[in-house]
Motif scaffolding. Structure first.
Motif, PDB file in Angstrom:
ATOM      1  N   THR A 157      40.700  58.096 -19.118  1.00 16.72           N
ATOM      2  CA  THR A 157      40.555  57.084 -17.915  1.00 16.72           C
ATOM      3  C   THR A 157      41.758  55.584 -18.066  1.00 16.72           C
ATOM      4  N   ILE A 158      41.312  54.416 -17.149  1.00 17.07           N
ATOM      5  CA  ILE A 158      42.093  53.407 -18.198  1.00 17.07           C
ATOM      6  C   ILE A 158      40.983  52.369 -17.638  1.00 17.07           C
ATOM      7  N   ALA A 159      41.503  51.749 -19.052  1.00 16.47           N
ATOM      8  CA  ALA A 159      40.557  50.850 -19.220  1.00 16.47           C
ATOM      9  C   ALA A 159      41.232  49.099 -17.996  1.00 16.47           C
ATOM     10  N   GLY A 160      40.356  48.319 -17.317  1.00 12.22           N
ATOM     11  CA  GLY A 160      40.581  47.199 -17.006  1.00 12.22           C
ATOM     12  C   GLY A 160      40.239  46.156 -17.618  1.00 12.22           C
TER      13      GLY A 160
END
Lengths: 366, 366
Positions: free
Chosen positions: B3-6
């Motif tokens: 996942t991409i970390a905001g």
């Protein structure tokens, strides 16, 4: 949040195979490269970082190499920090500014020789600015990105782990000094530095092919120290007041607004392109500045700037925030106007999930 | 993938609320900003793009505004394309090079006025290069990133949708020309352009606050056209031979290697900082060049450069690849050496999941 779509443009690092084998769960992108953000969980990684030792793939700290007769002159053009006392063996944290005093990056500069530097950059293509200046001013320098990738060793047991791999002499390194240490017949630049407050080292690994052998050697040597793959930890870096370029300050901000005035000696930084613009602010101080804040409540992830309000008036913005297990509050970094930046000032923070009460903290949590 | 970390550093866009409401499933990061990569599935998005109409958040195409008496001179310094015939109302695709002829970006330049341009950039901080040059050469120009965010309307029904929102005159726009069209009392720059081969427009939305009203108006007006939120589609852009800076070429490559020689008029691009370096290659041609390739087999995602081999000899690298439903093969883009770049040359491609047979294609799939 959504998944990240892989592509060559989001560059892998010399340590990516190790990172994947260790079960990385989240990434961000930094200097067009993958940066791990979580392995077990952000909280588990946090406790482990504070109690053991971690190996971090921070290859995203790309280097800009500056070499040649005008290297020193060019370096001083880039920063309001006075570099006259810098010597080989030293690392300097150097805010870099444009001609308006706006921050372009906040790298660590490594002086390799009188006429040779590595600039270990935060998330912006500083290479482009330096190349543009060097070309426009016809300076005699080489400016390029070498095949150098930092690997960090961080945590209270970092000295022990580093000593096992590089020898006991590495223990004698002072903060922000580097030395050259042997690893399997290669001399590697090892600095006492890193993006945590737990202590440790950064190894500047030259040559992609040397990445995984060092990674594996550290993992092997640290087995009984409970070494784990890790990464810069959101909670720990906010507690420690470690700023993140692009999050906590950007081109809109002067170093003084970012609380980095102690790294500026604008009066004597002769040649700095931002000197004229910064002389006034260096005397009178900024109107807004970075502060530590405590925020109460069950906050969403800080994926955007959160306005800081006093009633209907905006007095700043929170730029980073995380729940701290050790301090049992939400620790945060924000830019706050002078009228509200004193410790214990009560404010409101407007998030995407509602408004939360906050208070300006005296210091960071260190 | 993970996942991409905001974070605030990965900037949201004026259209992010619409993108999220539409159920975005994947992101990449581009110019320090979130760029959607998939909504329903890459294949479903692909078929829909080719048959209906999509609205794309391409705010990541940040603008560098160049304005002032030296703006035209500076523009010509940046590119080997001859800009003398450029006029307001025109957009030019302009490879941008450094003093060695290495590509720094491949933006679309929009000439707003004799002394004012927007440079709509690919994924690198071109602003830094331009600022560095302008400072070093003491040019009389403003160089900055304005609050302008492109929104694309792409697909075979793009003309119909755009006409409903901006009026029928938008249908008369020629390719790579722009006009100013009214939306709710605002004049917006609308160009016939976009990162697909399906036709359409890019609206340069000035002012973050104007983003969602336009997004919503397009979604509303296109309901019976089956309008959907979309994004640049990996499969469609490879089929169409649309290069991606950072994937298919970078600072190591000249425009000629990237197959962009037709956009270079190096002999007459007087003032281009890369002119000296490019004069020879513009005469003799490059030694390696971008090619379309077909690869057979069940490929992994192309998240790194894949070596192209003839036996033990490396003769190039695949830089983008995807399975094409319409052409029933893996379509790919690669950089291939002269000895192997002729159509129908058989080669091997080394991926992280093994070796696959491939053949150089005569053309892209258009």
């Amino acid at each position: 949040m959504a998944t990240i779509a892989g592509s060559r443009r989001l560059r892998r690092t010399p340590f990516s195979d190790g990172v994947e084998a260790a079960g990385v769960k989240g990434y961000t992108v930094y200097n067009h490269m993958l940066l791990p953000t979580v392995f077990r969980s952000v909280v588990e990684d946090y406790h482990h970082l504070k109690s053991a030792v971690q190996v971090w793939d921070v290859a995203v700290e790309r280097q800009v190499e500056i070499r040649g007769p005008d290297a020193g002159r060019l370096m001083q053009m880039l920063t309001p920090r006075d570099l006259r006392a810098m010597l080989p063996s030293m690392c300097y944290y150097v805010p870099m500014v444009d001609e308006t005093g706006g921050m372009l990056n906040d790298p660590v500069a490594v002086m390799l020789d009188e006429d040779r530097y590595w600039v270990s950059i935060a998330d912006s293509d500083l290479l482009y600015w330096i190349k543009g200046l060097a070309y426009g001013l016809r300076l005699d320098v080489l400016v390029d990105e070498p095949d150098v990738s930092p690997l960090a060793i961080q945590g209270p047991k970092a000295d022990e782990l580093a000593a096992r791999v590089f020898g006991d002499a590495v223990r004698d390194l002072r903060f922000f000094r580097y030395g050259r240490f042997d690893f399997q017949g290669q001399q590697m630049v090892v600095a006492r530095s890193g993006y945590s407050k737990q202590g440790g080292f950064e190894v500047y690994v030259e040559g992609t092919q040397n990445g995984m052998p060092l990674w594996n050697a550290l993992m092997e040597a640290g087995r009984d120290l409970d070494v784990h793959a890790g990464c810069p930890n959101l909670i720990e870096r906010i507690e420690g007041g470690l700023l993140s370029y692009g999050n906590d300050m950007n081109r809109d901000n002067t170093p003084h607004e970012a609380g980095l005035g102690r790294f500026c000696s604008t009066q004597t930084a002769i040649g700095c392109v931002g000197r004229d613009a910064l002389l006034r602010v260096s005397k009178e101080g900024p109107v807004k500045q970075v502060r530590a804040l405590r925020i109460e409540g069950d906050l969403p992830p800080c994926d955007r700037a959160w306005p800081i309000m006093d009633g209907q008036m905006q007095v700043g913005a929170v730029t980073s925030s995380a729940r701290s297990p050790d301090f049992e509050t939400n620790v945060a970094i924000g830019m706050v106007r002078m009228t509200h930046w004193d410790a214990k000032t009560d404010v409101d923070v407007v998030t995407q999930a509602g408004v939360f009460p906050a208070v300006v903290n005296e210091t960071f949590w260190i």
